[in-house]
Design an enzyme around this catalytic site. Structure first.
Site, short mmCIF file in Angstrom:
data_model
loop_
_atom_site.label_atom_id
_atom_site.label_comp_id
_atom_site.label_asym_id
_atom_site.label_seq_id
_atom_site.Cartn_x
_atom_site.Cartn_y
_atom_site.Cartn_z
N HIS A 113 0.84 -1.20 0.00
CA HIS A 113 0.00 0.00 0.00
C HIS A 113 0.87 1.25 0.00
O HIS A 113 1.90 1.31 0.68
CB HIS A 113 -0.89 0.03 1.24
CG HIS A 113 -2.13 -0.80 1.11
ND1 HIS A 113 -2.99 -0.70 0.04
CD2 HIS A 113 -2.69 -1.73 1.94
CE1 HIS A 113 -3.99 -1.52 0.20
NE2 HIS A 113 -3.84 -2.17 1.34
N CYS A 131 0.53 1.89 -5.85
CA CYS A 131 -0.39 2.75 -6.60
C CYS A 131 0.17 4.16 -6.75
O CYS A 131 0.93 4.64 -5.91
CB CYS A 131 -1.74 2.82 -5.89
SG CYS A 131 -2.59 1.24 -5.78
#
Length: 262
Positions: A166, A240
């Site tokens: 993440h 991301c």
């Protein structure tokens, strides 16, 4: 002199409007408080809990390894090629050499799904997090772990050892990997050895579906010229981008330089 007459119906309409405005205000305040609590939960609480859990897992793995009780998930039936994604050669000091099936690297292969089995260490980022098999959110990534892409190689082997993490919330272990520069050190510790990689290249943005970056010889299928053309022992970190979105992927590549048995 005329005295104005106030109709009762007008008073009732004004009263209803005041009640509606008041009720609408209460709803807006309630919604605002709920949204604020959600933001606090996502940006603070999930990070706090995931980081604490990840730290405890790292400590547990280190205690386990020190006590000589490391799990050997792959010792029974492990193949000599160390799993999918590359050949069976181990790399030491940047050169490939043949490895028998009983080698340390082979025993590090094929861990059980969702099980933490290694520790990723990035000194520049002061990062030290567990590595678990798989990239599922509830059982791996949301715990603040780095997740190993199934089907890619294991650490220290010829091929591509690919990890996801993440960038925001749930410990956000990969939030600052865009700060990594060529020759920065990245280590992967396992029960058997410590594998040291040197950062080599960064792909700032590619499609979330760019499977080329996970191939044994990683090379983007979206951004021409990004990646490699020769076999080697690669480490791929993906997350991301931009922050707080999942539209694109940021990729950092590193190459194995040394292997140090534990």
């Amino acid at each position: 002199m005329r005295v104005p007459v106030v109709q009762h119906s007008s008073r009732r309409r004004r009263a209803r409007r005041r009640r509606a405005v008041w009720a609408g205000g209460e709803v807006l305040v309630t919604v605002g408080v709920v949204l604020l609590l959600l933001v606090v939960h996502q940006l603070w609480w999930t990070n706090r809990e995931a980081r604490r859990g990840a730290e405890r897992k790292v400590q547990a793995l280190e205690r386990q390894w020190s006590a000589g009780g490391a799990e050997r998930d792959a010792e029974d039936g492990a193949s000599g090629d160390g799993g999918a994604g590359g050949s069976g050669g181990a790399v030491r000091g940047g050169s490939a050499t043949a490895s028998p099936p009983s080698s340390a690297a082979a025993r590090d292969a094929l861990p059980r799904r969702s099980r933490a089995y290694a520790v990723l260490v990035v000194p520049r980022l002061r990062l030290r997090v567990p590595v678990a098999e798989g990239v599922g959110k509830p059982d791996v990534l949301d715990k603040g772990y780095a997740g190993h892409y199934p089907g890619t190689q294991q650490p220290g082997r010829i091929g591509n050892f690919a990890l996801a993490g993440h960038r925001n919330t749930h410990g956000e272990p990969f939030r600052r990997i865009d700060r990594l520069r060529p020759r920065d050190v990245v280590e992967v510790e396992t029960a058997r050895a410590t594998y040291t990689y040197a950062v080599d290249r960064t792909l700032p943005r590619t499609s979330a579906r760019d499977a080329g970056v996970l191939r044994p010889v990683p090379r983007s299928l979206v951004v021409p010229g990004s990646g490699y053309t020769e076999p080697g022992a690669y480490l791929t970190l993906t997350t991301c981008t931009p922050e707080y979105t999942s539209r694109y992927r940021l990729v950092v590549w590193a190459k194995l330089v040394t292997t140090r048995p534990r």
